[in-house]
Design a protein around this motif. Structure first.
Motif, mmCIF file in Angstrom:
data_model
loop_
_atom_site.group_PDB
_atom_site.id
_atom_site.type_symbol
_atom_site.label_atom_id
_atom_site.label_comp_id
_atom_site.label_asym_id
_atom_site.label_seq_id
_atom_site.Cartn_x
_atom_site.Cartn_y
_atom_site.Cartn_z
ATOM 1 N N GLY A 46 -34.864 -3.712 36.771
ATOM 2 C CA GLY A 46 -35.027 -2.426 36.102
ATOM 3 C C GLY A 46 -34.291 -1.287 36.754
ATOM 4 N N CYS A 47 -33.517 -1.572 37.813
ATOM 5 C CA CYS A 47 -32.796 -0.498 38.515
ATOM 6 C C CYS A 47 -31.431 -0.184 37.898
ATOM 7 N N GLY A 48 -30.951 -1.036 36.979
ATOM 8 C CA GLY A 48 -29.685 -0.750 36.316
ATOM 9 C C GLY A 48 -28.525 -1.618 36.751
ATOM 10 N N LYS A 49 -28.794 -2.678 37.500
ATOM 11 C CA LYS A 49 -27.708 -3.516 38.017
ATOM 12 C C LYS A 49 -26.938 -4.206 36.891
ATOM 13 N N SER A 50 -27.655 -4.899 36.017
ATOM 14 C CA SER A 50 -26.988 -5.631 34.936
ATOM 15 C C SER A 50 -26.380 -4.698 33.908
ATOM 16 N N VAL A 51 -27.014 -3.547 33.654
ATOM 17 C CA VAL A 51 -26.431 -2.576 32.726
ATOM 18 C C VAL A 51 -25.103 -2.067 33.272
ATOM 19 N N THR A 52 -25.005 -1.897 34.584
ATOM 20 C CA THR A 52 -23.739 -1.493 35.198
ATOM 21 C C THR A 52 -22.654 -2.522 34.918
ATOM 22 N N ALA A 53 -22.991 -3.808 35.114
ATOM 23 C CA ALA A 53 -22.018 -4.872 34.879
ATOM 24 C C ALA A 53 -21.579 -4.912 33.423
ATOM 25 N N ARG A 54 -22.516 -4.834 32.506
ATOM 26 C CA ARG A 54 -22.193 -4.903 31.087
ATOM 27 C C ARG A 54 -21.433 -3.655 30.627
ATOM 28 N N ILE A 56 -19.211 -2.026 32.436
ATOM 29 C CA ILE A 56 -17.821 -2.188 32.869
ATOM 30 C C ILE A 56 -17.030 -2.995 31.843
ATOM 31 N N LEU A 57 -17.667 -4.015 31.264
ATOM 32 C CA LEU A 57 -17.005 -4.860 30.277
ATOM 33 C C LEU A 57 -17.187 -4.356 28.848
ATOM 34 N N ARG A 58 -17.884 -3.227 28.692
ATOM 35 C CA ARG A 58 -18.134 -2.612 27.387
ATOM 36 C C ARG A 58 -18.887 -3.549 26.449
ATOM 37 N N ILE A 59 -19.903 -4.226 26.971
ATOM 38 C CA ILE A 59 -20.719 -5.122 26.150
ATOM 39 C C ILE A 59 -22.195 -4.725 26.229
ATOM 40 N N VAL A 60 -22.459 -3.437 26.420
ATOM 41 C CA VAL A 60 -23.837 -2.960 26.413
ATOM 42 C C VAL A 60 -24.397 -3.104 24.998
#
Length: 336
Positions: A46-54, A56-60
């Motif tokens: 819930g800290c935003g790690k995976s959202v950061t990764a997605r 970068i690749l514009r797949i949010v």
């Protein structure tokens, strides 16, 4: 000589709009990725790690969207491009996604399609980023499977994911991430759901591939042991912000943020007294839609220093510099 900066993230903000209101999943994230080095991103779920990764690749996933900041590929060069300004469906972004930047997904058991063989999925990734024939793509897929340590790749290329173990599926995922010969690889919890022996093999594989290809590796994990083994620099995230950034040795020897210290106290130690209870962090990560006022960590912090922590936000960590977003750390610096 300092390694080349492959990707520079500056004040990245991502929000999700819903009927219940606006959720700020990322709130001004900044860091650099350097060629040949590993940046560890650590924090609770819930800290935003995976959202950061997605991001970068514009797949949010919708309704999420980037609302501010920059993601500069090849910063400071004539080839510099801001990924945040590109259309996610544009040809340029599709070339970057899987080509310049590869992603190892979090869950090896579900990251692959069960309807196609692993060979078909790797071949598709190869042909997406290379002008080659089907036969050449198949040979490249076999080479990739061999490169990531899968035995009998000529046979395994025809296997379906359900015919492979979790460790082999994760190796297939790594092969797919490398299919476009990327300069940057984002590994999102690459050892999740794997036994400790397989985890060690996957981490050793990532280290070898990075050394051979001079890859800039962004390693997302909640495991401080993996961070200690793999990372060169560490970014500690809490509620969508980087609260501490430092070289890995400094993070373990002299952590500057109370949250980082709390994470380290929660790591089991072989030197601990037998049957001693593990240290825990009280409470839970707040929902991004109901952020606390002041420092986001203050409701859980045992080191808060008064009203300032509850009413004001500490300064962000300077990009590319070691530091902590904490009033107590600021007071310590001023006293020194």
């Amino acid at each position: 000589m300092a390694e080349r900066t492959a990707l520079a993230i500056r004040d990245l903000a991502v929000q999700f709009e819903s009927e219940q209101g606006v959720v700020r999943a990322l709130d001004g994230v900044s860091f650099d990725l350097h060629a040949g080095r590993t940046l560890g991103i650590v924090g609770e779920s819930g800290c935003g790690k995976s959202v950061t990764a997605r991001s970068i690749l514009r797949i949010v996933d919708r309704p999420g969207r980037i609302t501010g900041g920059h993601m500069l590929l090849d910063p400071g060069t004539p080839q510099e491009v801001d990924l945040a300004a590109l259309d996610p469906e544009s040809k340029r972004m599709r070339e970057v996604r899987g080509g310049r930047i590869g992603l190892i997904f979090q869950e090896p058991m579900t990251a692959l399609s069960v309807h196609y063989t692993v060979g078909n999925q790797i071949i598709e990734a190869v042909r997406q980023h290379s002008d080659v024939s089907k036969e050449e793509a198949r040979n490249r897929a076999i080479e990739l499977l061999r490169e990531v340590g899968i035995p009998r790749p000529e046979t395994r290329i025809s296997a379906y994911p359900f015919e492979l173990s979790g460790g082999l599926r994760q190796r297939v995922g790594i092969a797919m991430a490398l299919a476009g010969d990327p300069e940057i690889v984002i590994a999102d919890e690459p050892t999740t759901a794997l036994d400790v022996t397989t985890q060690a093999q996957i981490l050793a594989l990532l280290r070898r591939l990075q050394a051979e290809k001079n890859i800039a590796l962004m390693l997302i994990t909640h495991d401080m042991g993996v961070i200690a083994e793999m990372a060169d620099e560490v970014a500690v995230m809490y509620l969508g912000r980087v609260v501490e950034f430092a070289p890995v040795q400094q993070v373990f020897a002299a952590p500057r943020h109370p949250y980082t210290r709390a994470l380290l106290r929660a790591v089991p130690s072989i030197l601990a007294t037998p049957r001693q209870r593990l240290s825990t962090i009280g409470g839970a990560v707040p929902h991004p839609g109901s952020r606390p006022t002041g420092c986001a960590y203050h409701p859980r912090c045992s080191e808060r220093i008064g009203a300032i922590c509850m009413e004001q936000r500490p300064r962000p960590v300077p990009s590319g510099e070691a530091g902590a977003s904490c009033f107590k750390d600021e007071a310590r610096e001023q006293a020194a």
